[in-house]
Design an enzyme around this catalytic site. Structure first.
Site, PDB file in Angstrom:
ATOM      1  CE1 TYR A 227     -25.065  26.462  23.465  1.00 19.01           C
ATOM      2  CE2 TYR A 227     -25.504  25.022  21.599  1.00 19.01           C
ATOM      3  CZ  TYR A 227     -24.901  26.140  22.134  1.00 19.01           C
ATOM      4  OH  TYR A 227     -24.150  26.969  21.327  1.00 19.01           O
TER       5      TYR A 227
ATOM      6  CG  ASP B  88     -24.726  29.844  12.998  1.00 15.48           C
ATOM      7  OD1 ASP B  88     -24.914  31.050  13.242  1.00 15.48           O
ATOM      8  OD2 ASP B  88     -24.032  29.104  13.707  1.00 15.48           O
TER       9      ASP B  88
ATOM     10  CG  ASP C 146     -24.426  30.678  20.050  1.00 11.46           C
ATOM     11  OD1 ASP C 146     -23.624  31.590  20.319  1.00 11.46           O
ATOM     12  OD2 ASP C 146     -24.379  30.010  18.996  1.00 11.46           O
TER      13      ASP C 146
ATOM     14  CG  ASP D  88     -24.073  34.430  17.231  1.00  5.40           C
ATOM     15  OD1 ASP D  88     -23.918  33.215  17.427  1.00  5.40           O
ATOM     16  OD2 ASP D  88     -24.863  34.878  16.373  1.00  5.40           O
TER      17      ASP D  88
ATOM     18  CG  HIS E 181     -21.255  29.910  23.922  1.00  7.11           C
ATOM     19  ND1 HIS E 181     -21.103  30.358  22.630  1.00  7.11           N
ATOM     20  CD2 HIS E 181     -22.146  28.885  23.855  1.00  7.11           C
ATOM     21  CE1 HIS E 181     -21.852  29.633  21.812  1.00  7.11           C
ATOM     22  NE2 HIS E 181     -22.509  28.735  22.528  1.00  7.11           N
TER      23      HIS E 181
ATOM     24  CD  GLU F 180     -19.076  33.072  17.893  1.00  6.97           C
ATOM     25  OE1 GLU F 180     -19.077  33.280  16.667  1.00  6.97           O
ATOM     26  OE2 GLU F 180     -19.793  32.227  18.441  1.00  6.97           O
TER      27      GLU F 180
ATOM     28  CB  CYS G 101     -21.974  27.159  11.727  1.00  3.42           C
ATOM     29  SG  CYS G 101     -21.747  25.535  12.503  1.00  3.42           S
TER      30      CYS G 101
ATOM     31  NE  ARG H 160     -17.892  29.345  19.164  1.00  2.00           N
ATOM     32  CZ  ARG H 160     -18.911  29.027  18.353  1.00  2.00           C
ATOM     33  NH1 ARG H 160     -20.090  28.730  18.868  1.00  2.00           N
ATOM     34  NH2 ARG H 160     -18.740  29.013  17.044  1.00  2.00           N
TER      35      ARG H 160
ATOM     36  CD  GLU I 247     -17.527  24.979  17.763  1.00  2.01           C
ATOM     37  OE1 GLU I 247     -17.325  23.836  18.241  1.00  2.01           O
ATOM     38  OE2 GLU I 247     -18.653  25.480  17.654  1.00  2.01           O
TER      39      GLU I 247
ATOM     40  CG  ASN J  84     -20.737  22.376  19.610  1.00  2.00           C
ATOM     41  OD1 ASN J  84     -21.724  21.665  19.767  1.00  2.00           O
ATOM     42  ND2 ASN J  84     -20.667  23.288  18.653  1.00  2.00           N
TER      43      ASN J  84
END
Length: 344
Positions: free
Chosen positions: A86, A101, A129, A131, A156, A158, A166, A205, A235, A258
């Protein structure tokens, strides 16, 4: 206020042509028969990373993907026999930029990191990721194409605002349902537009559980699944009961969890997460936090003692390079007729 239900793409678009991404919509719900999980149940694991990830998702057992942040951590994960990696956005931002982040890294930063990681062992799936997709639908589509070209197996996207953070920090803000689903649709369209077809895995996500509540989070993930997301990622699941109920509500769609030590989600083991029904578990900061501790200790020891002898723990240069693939490079050179590395 809860945004209105997202209208189906079929009501917003002209009649699709046969074979176009829109032709996979049935009553507003995406279904691509080529990507049906049943097509990935049998046969040996594919050397294509995206296809292999789909096979792993379709077959028994949880997919365990440790978070990696650079080439060293990727090599260590492979040495430990992990069969999926990942690429954490937080870890990549920290490693490449030395920054937190907080939406500081760009798509180019993430793609550059992915190209390197995916080249180390190309058949091992890397979930990366992405974002927010780095902009509107055109940017999301470009991100998907760039990730596919880099060798990434899945990403993913989001529902945070562009100035995201984050997922285990406070103060998150999310976009409307409609904007989130637009991002997912753009990713699906980009994937399905790849000539010859692509097995690239798209993970939706949501960070809305901490902002709008679990009910809204589940609704958003159901809409993402209807729009074509292959996996759902909620998340910040705070309890075992919430994870179990999430899995049940989204079944049969696979769910990703996660785990970050000290974060919002309890420190489930991968066996515990599997018993709760999760299909993928990622440990986003496992390598970067460990590396921060190790580097801090080494630097403090060097400052105090004037030598790196104790922090090296007996690992001399050749042993370190062997972890980085030294023997494979020497073997390749020799097979090609080279002799530059006959003695190292």
């Amino acid at each position: 206020m809860v945004p209105p239900t997202v209208p189906p793409l079929s009501s917003l678009s002209p009649a699709p042509t046969l074979g176009s991404p829109e032709s996979y919509l049935h009553n507003g719900i995406y279904y691509n028969p080529r990507l049906d999980p049943e097509n990935y149940l049998e046969g040996s694991l594919s050397p294509n990373a995206a296809t292999r990830l789909r096979q792993m998702l379709a077959r028994p057992g949880i997919v365990v993907a440790p978070g990696i942040c650079d080439g060293i951590s990727a090599r260590c994960a492979l040495e430990a026999s992990f069969d999926c990696l990942y690429q954490s956005g937080a870890a990549t931002t920290a490693s490449r930029l030395g920054q937190p982040d907080l939406a500081i890294a760009t798509m180019n930063d993430f793609v550059g990191a992915a190209q390197m990681v995916c080249s180390i062992s190309p058949s091992v799936p890397v979930i990366a990721d992405a974002d927010t997709g780095f902009g509107g639908p055109a940017n999301v589509a470009r991100t998907v194409r760039q990730y596919i070209s880099a060798g990434v197996a899945g990403l993913h996207i989001e529902d945070q605002v562009q100035t995201k953070r984050c997922g285990h920090l406070m103060g998150k803000q999310v976009v409307s349902r409609e904007e989130f689903i637009t991002r997912i649709r753009a990713a699906v369209i980009a994937r399905d537009s790849v000539p010859g077809g692509s097995d690239f895995v798209i993970i939706g996500r949501t960070d809305s559980a901490q902002v709008l509540g679990m009910e809204e989070a589940i609704t958003r993930l159901k809409l993402a699944a209807d729009a074509g997301a292959d996996v759902c990622f909620i998340e910040g699941v705070k309890t075992e009961e919430l994870l179990r109920s999430t899995v049940a509500a989204l079944a049969p769609k696979p769910v990703l969890v996660n785990v970050i030590s000290g974060g919002l989600t309890p420190s489930f083991t991968y066996k515990e997460a599997e018993r709760m029904g999760a299909k993928i578990i990622i440990f986003s900061l496992v390598s970067s936090v460990a590396m921060a501790h190790a580097a801090r200790d080494a630097m403090r020891s060097l400052k105090k003692t004037g030598t790196d002898f104790s922090s090296a723990k007996g690992m001399e240069p050749k042993s370190f390079f062997e972890v980085m693939g030294l023997n494979e490079v020497i073997e390749l050179d020799a097979k090609a007729g080279g002799s530059a590395f006959a003695v190292v």
